[in-house]
Enzyme design. Structure first.
Site, PDB file in Angstrom:
ATOM      1  CB  ALA A  59      19.610  16.517   8.044  1.00 17.24           C
ATOM      2  CE  LYS A 114      26.506  18.679   7.971  1.00 14.04           C
ATOM      3  NZ  LYS A 114      25.098  18.980   8.243  1.00 14.04           N
ATOM      4  CG  ASP A 121      23.178  20.223  11.511  1.00 15.03           C
ATOM      5  OD1 ASP A 121      23.442  21.422  11.325  1.00 15.03           O
ATOM      6  OD2 ASP A 121      23.601  19.313  10.776  1.00 15.03           O
TER       7      ASP A 121
HETATM    8  P1  NAP Z   1      21.368  13.018   2.930  1.00 15.28           P
HETATM    9  O1  NAP Z   1      22.112  12.386   4.029  1.00 15.28           O
HETATM   10  O2  NAP Z   1      21.917  12.953   1.547  1.00 15.28           O
HETATM   11  O3  NAP Z   1      19.885  12.364   2.933  1.00 15.28           O
HETATM   12  C1  NAP Z   1      18.993  12.650   1.915  1.00 15.28           C
HETATM   13  C2  NAP Z   1      17.612  12.099   2.234  1.00 15.28           C
HETATM   14  O4  NAP Z   1      16.698  12.577   1.244  1.00 15.28           O
HETATM   15  C3  NAP Z   1      17.530  10.578   2.223  1.00 15.28           C
HETATM   16  O5  NAP Z   1      16.673  10.185   3.256  1.00 15.28           O
HETATM   17  C4  NAP Z   1      16.946  10.295   0.833  1.00 15.28           C
HETATM   18  O6  NAP Z   1      16.210   9.116   0.775  1.00 15.28           O
HETATM   19  C5  NAP Z   1      16.005  11.456   0.695  1.00 15.28           C
HETATM   20  N1  NAP Z   1      15.697  11.773  -0.718  1.00 15.28           N
HETATM   21  C6  NAP Z   1      16.556  12.227  -1.641  1.00 15.28           C
HETATM   22  N2  NAP Z   1      15.921  12.426  -2.810  1.00 15.28           N
HETATM   23  C7  NAP Z   1      14.616  12.110  -2.608  1.00 15.28           C
HETATM   24  C8  NAP Z   1      13.455  12.100  -3.436  1.00 15.28           C
HETATM   25  N3  NAP Z   1      13.507  12.491  -4.725  1.00 15.28           N
HETATM   26  N4  NAP Z   1      12.275  11.705  -2.886  1.00 15.28           N
HETATM   27  C9  NAP Z   1      12.218  11.326  -1.592  1.00 15.28           C
HETATM   28  N5  NAP Z   1      13.289  11.309  -0.759  1.00 15.28           N
HETATM   29  C10 NAP Z   1      14.478  11.684  -1.261  1.00 15.28           C
HETATM   30  O7  NAP Z   1      21.127  14.581   3.191  1.00 15.28           O
HETATM   31  P2  NAP Z   1      21.130  15.316   4.619  1.00 15.28           P
HETATM   32  O8  NAP Z   1      22.512  15.667   5.004  1.00 15.28           O
HETATM   33  O9  NAP Z   1      20.287  14.520   5.570  1.00 15.28           O
HETATM   34  O10 NAP Z   1      20.399  16.698   4.261  1.00 15.28           O
HETATM   35  C11 NAP Z   1      19.005  16.741   3.972  1.00 15.28           C
HETATM   36  C12 NAP Z   1      18.617  18.191   3.704  1.00 15.28           C
HETATM   37  O11 NAP Z   1      18.714  18.962   4.903  1.00 15.28           O
HETATM   38  C13 NAP Z   1      19.523  18.901   2.677  1.00 15.28           C
HETATM   39  O12 NAP Z   1      18.714  19.653   1.798  1.00 15.28           O
HETATM   40  C14 NAP Z   1      20.383  19.806   3.536  1.00 15.28           C
HETATM   41  O13 NAP Z   1      20.812  20.958   2.824  1.00 15.28           O
HETATM   42  C15 NAP Z   1      19.392  20.171   4.638  1.00 15.28           C
HETATM   43  N6  NAP Z   1      20.046  20.624   5.879  1.00 15.28           N
HETATM   44  C16 NAP Z   1      19.747  21.888   6.322  1.00 15.28           C
HETATM   45  C17 NAP Z   1      20.326  22.352   7.492  1.00 15.28           C
HETATM   46  C18 NAP Z   1      19.999  23.746   7.968  1.00 15.28           C
HETATM   47  O14 NAP Z   1      20.745  24.281   8.804  1.00 15.28           O
HETATM   48  N7  NAP Z   1      18.908  24.345   7.535  1.00 15.28           N
HETATM   49  C19 NAP Z   1      21.219  21.548   8.222  1.00 15.28           C
HETATM   50  C20 NAP Z   1      21.484  20.245   7.752  1.00 15.28           C
HETATM   51  C21 NAP Z   1      20.890  19.802   6.571  1.00 15.28           C
HETATM   52  P3  NAP Z   1      16.909   7.682   0.460  1.00 15.28           P
HETATM   53  O15 NAP Z   1      17.386   7.145   1.767  1.00 15.28           O
HETATM   54  O16 NAP Z   1      15.824   6.882  -0.138  1.00 15.28           O
HETATM   55  O17 NAP Z   1      18.038   7.953  -0.506  1.00 15.28           O
END
Ligand code: NAP
Length: 276
Positions: free
Chosen positions: A132, A67, A103
């Site tokens: 996200a 992205k 999104d």
């Molecule tokens: P990302 O940029 O990789 O961010 C991940 C986040 O999760 C970070 O804030 C990270 O914290 C936190 N995290 C990871 N492991 C953790 C744990 N064990 N305990 C607590 N916090 C944890 O991911 P993203 O792109 O934002 O996506 C997040 C989720 O949204 C994904 O599952 C994605 O599939 C979903 N999503 C869904 C849609 C939809 O259309 N439904 C659209 C977009 C995204 P740290 O900063 O501490 O590493």
């Protein structure tokens, strides 16, 4: 006549439901197009996109981990893409890519239209501070919540993100453990703890859900997600996963590409069979 080509690009991408959703939209709106999955090497996003255009590609949905690269590749971008600093949609404009981020609009449409939720005046908690959250904060703030609290495992990331959006509305960062005693009307899981990672119970205090609260998981599955299970245990009155957001953000992309807004009702039964 050649058919316009679209695709979802990512790595991995085999799991993506987007082809099913866009095929349903194309059928429902009578649009002739093809939509495929495009696996790009981790170090080969730009070259894969270039090849796709050379072969007649007209638009892309962009998923993990590209992205930010899509944002950099887009010569022109929507305001919501600028705000998010990331693009999940690219539209080919003859000689350049136009970048958008659908999104946030997808989440808001699911919350307000499909789930009948009100954001105005509500206390909202968002777990996470990753890509996200960048995309959903501005649209959430535009709906006038009383306050949005960002709680992230790495607190500094939440602080930085809140500071970035503070001019747009009431958003603050609070360390997850310091949330004890607070109550929220809407609790959103935007962390990447998907289906296999347990909820961090040592980090997230008990008792965060106000009476009638909605728990919303950005993750989607045809099974109860760990976050939804935890939220139910914690007394959340209503729960939802992110399937509706996925379908609604796809509809926004489809509208950008084709100028036609599909009725999303056609996609839900395909991805969530009644007996699942
Ligand atoms: P990302 O940029 O990789 O961010 C991940 C986040 O999760 C970070 O804030 C990270 O914290 C936190 N995290 C990871 N492991 C953790 C744990 N064990 N305990 C607590 N916090 C944890 O991911 P993203 O792109 O934002 O996506 C997040 C989720 O949204 C994904 O599952 C994605 O599939 C979903 N999503 C869904 C849609 C939809 O259309 N439904 C659209 C977009 C995204 P740290 O900063 O501490 O590493």
């Amino acid at each position: 006549m050649t058919i316009d080509r679209y695709a979802v690009i990512g790595n991995p991408v085999a799991h993506s439901k987007s082809p099913i959703i866009h095929a349903a939209f194309a059928k429902a709106t009578g649009q002739e197009l093809s939509y495929e999955r495009l696996l790009a090497p981790r170090d080969g996003f730009a070259s894969t996109v270039e090849r796709f255009v050379a072969e007649g590609g007209k638009g892309l949905n962009v998923t993990i981990p590209f992205k930010l690269e899509a944002f950099a590749l887009a010569r022109k971008r929507s305001g919501r893409a600028e705000s998010a600093g990331a693009c999940n949609t690219l539209a080919w404009r003859g000689d350049h890519w136009y970048g958008d981020n659908t999104d946030g609009a997808g989440l808001l449409r699911d919350l307000t239209h499909n789930l009948g939720e009100t954001i105005g005046g509500r206390n909202v908690l968002v777990f996470g501070a990753g890509g996200a959250v960048h995309g959903i904060l501005q649209p959430l703030l535009a709906h006038g919540p009383r306050r949005i609290v960002l709680a992230n495992r790495t607190h500094a990331r939440a602080v930085e993100l809140a500071a970035h959006f503070t001019a747009e509305g009431p958003v603050v960062a609070i360390e997850p453990r310091s949330l004890a005693g607070e109550r929220f009307d809407i609790v959103i899981n935007a962390t990447s703890i998907g289906l296999d990672t347990p909820v961090p119970r040592d980090l997230w205090p008990n008792g965060l859900f106000a009476p009638g609260a909605l728990a919303y998981d950005l993750v989607y599955a045809n099974q109860t997600t760990p976050f939804v299970r935890w939220a139910k245990e914690q007394g959340a009155a209503r729960t939802a996963d992110g399937l509706g957001m996925l379908i609604e953000q796809a509809a926004e992309s489809f509208f950008l590409w084709r100028g036609v807004r599909p009725d999303t009702a056609c996609a839900f039964p395909l991805l969530r069979p009644k007996d699942s």
